[in-house]
Structure formats: structure tokens, C-alpha cells
Scaffold this active site. Structure first.
Site, PDB file in Angstrom:
ATOM      1  N   ILE A  61      -7.914-109.867  52.908  1.00 48.95           N
ATOM      2  CA  ILE A  61      -6.933-110.179  53.944  1.00 48.95           C
ATOM      3  C   ILE A  61      -6.989-109.030  54.939  1.00 48.95           C
ATOM      4  O   ILE A  61      -6.911-107.858  54.558  1.00 48.95           O
ATOM      5  CB  ILE A  61      -5.516-110.371  53.352  1.00 48.95           C
ATOM      6  CG1 ILE A  61      -4.489-110.656  54.467  1.00 48.95           C
ATOM      7  CG2 ILE A  61      -5.077-109.207  52.502  1.00 48.95           C
ATOM      8  CD1 ILE A  61      -3.099-111.024  53.927  1.00 48.95           C
ATOM      9  N   SER A  62      -7.186-109.345  56.204  1.00 52.56           N
ATOM     10  CA  SER A  62      -7.378-108.305  57.220  1.00 52.56           C
ATOM     11  C   SER A  62      -6.132-107.438  57.354  1.00 52.56           C
ATOM     12  O   SER A  62      -5.013-107.864  57.055  1.00 52.56           O
ATOM     13  CB  SER A  62      -7.692-108.937  58.577  1.00 52.56           C
ATOM     14  OG  SER A  62      -8.913-109.623  58.540  1.00 52.56           O
TER      15      SER A  62
END
Length: 215
Positions: A61-62
Site C-alpha cells: 500500500i503506497s
């Protein structure tokens, strides 16, 4: 625990502002999207930190800054039809859904797609249309799109996706640039000409053709 997430969310939004994210609607969308729902339980205590975190299927997840900066670069409005390549946890799509008319999101891993869909239902985000498939070819049946966002790094300019942009549309995508990846913004003119702007260097998993056979 009461009130703790709100405090940490406020601190996160302030950190994004300090990092240069100035669009108030983007910051509000981040504030309204509970990132702790999109990370594995073992990482929930780190959900409000401005850093990427691991998720299933070897993906990530960025970090919130990258999510916010990419969203800001799209210049969204509530009439936009958006294509997202790489649903992942669903966090980016959830942020986009608060700023646009409809989000079409493609994920090659069935596990991730199903988990993300469950989160969308939990948050009552009814304007997200998920699909399991090969994101590298976009979603031709639904093209053209006002905006396209790619959350995996393409080896070269993603022309197959750019062909699915409406005139006046914008695509934001990380692209391999020698030994680094650079986040690019592609603007499609009213005549269909593509101009490109390098934004900043990033680090994403590679954009892999095809649907994953397992997971």
C-alpha cells in the site's frame, strides 16, 4: 483508544501539507478514508504513518504522500470517470471515489480484488467498479476515461492506456527511467496530442501483464 485515530489522522494530514500537498479536497478525502482498514492487522498501528506498508500477494500500500500527490496531479472533479490500474488494498480507489463520479479499478490478484471489494462495501463506496484482469491493457470496453492512474511501474510510456484517455484527460503513472522510476503526468490535448511532465521519483512494484493465475 477513543479519539486516538482522529488525532493521528490530523497529524498525518498536517504532514502531507508540509510535504507540499495543498489541494484541500484531496486532503479531506485522505482524512475521510480510514487507512487502518486497508492494511493487514499486524500493521494497523502504523497505518497513520507516512510510509508504504506490505499487503498480501507481495504487494504494497503506497505511502499516503504518494497517494495524495498522485490524486492531486489528476485534478479531479465530481464529473470524472476514472480508470485505476492496480487496485491493491483498495486505498487509492477509495480516495479517488470521494472526488470523482465513478472509479473503474483493475487488479490482477483475485485475493486483493476480493478484499478491496469488501472494504468498498464496508465504507459504502458504491461508485467503484472493480475487475480482476490484466491492467496493462486497461479497460477498453469502458473507455474513454477522463482520468487514468497507474499504481505499478511501467517499463515504458503506457501507450495502450493513454489511448483510452479522453481529449483533455490526464494520466498519472510511474515509469521506469534508467535505474529509477519517475512519476509522470500525461496530458491529452483537445486534439489528442500527449504532452508529458516528470513529477518526482517513486518506487512501485512493476506493472506485470496478464492476470495472476494464483492468489
Amino acid at each position: 483508544m477513543t479519539g486516538m485515530p482522529d488525532t493521528r489522522m490530523i497529524q498525518l494530514v498536517m504532514a502531507l501539507r508540509r510535504a507540499g500537498v495543498s489541494d484541500k479536497s484531496v486532503l479531506m478525502a485522505i482524512e475521510r478514508t480510514p487507512r487502518e482498514l486497508f492494511v493487514p492487522q499486524g500493521f494497523a498501528d502504523q497505518a497513520f504513518e507516512n510510509r508504504p506498508l506490505p499487503i498480501d500477494c507481495g504487494q504494497t500500500i503506497s505511502q499516503p504522500f504518494v497517494v495524495a500527490a498522485m490524486t492531486e496531479a489528476l485534478k479531479l472533479n465530481d464529473r470524472c470517470k476514472v480508470l485505476e490500474i492496480g487496485t491493491g488494498s483498495g486505498y487509492q480507489a477509495a480516495v479517488l471515489a470521494r472526488l470523482s463520479r465513478r472509479v473503474y479499478t483493475v487488479e490482477r490478484y483475485r485475493t486483493l480484488a476480493k478484499e478491496a471489494e469488501a472494504r468498498f462495501h464496508q465504507l459504502r463506496l458504491s461508485n467503484i467498479v472493480p475487475r480482476i484482469g490484466d491492467g496493462s491493457v486497461g479497460w477498453p470496453e469502458q473507455a474513454p476515461f477522463d482520468r487514468i492512474i497507474v499504481t505499478a511501474a511501467a517499463a515504458t510510456r503506457p501507450d495502450a492506456l493513454l489511448q483510452q484517455l479522453k481529449p483533455g484527460g490526464i494520466c498519472v503513472a510511474p515509469v521506469q527511467n534508467g535505474t529509477v522510476q519517475t512519476l509522470m503526468r500525461y496530458d491529452c490535448s483537445d486534439e489528442g496530442e500527449i504532452s508529458e511532465t516528470a513529477l518526482f521519483d517513486v518506487r512501485f512494484v512493476p506493472l506485470v501483464p496478464g492476470e495472476a493465475r494464483a492468489l
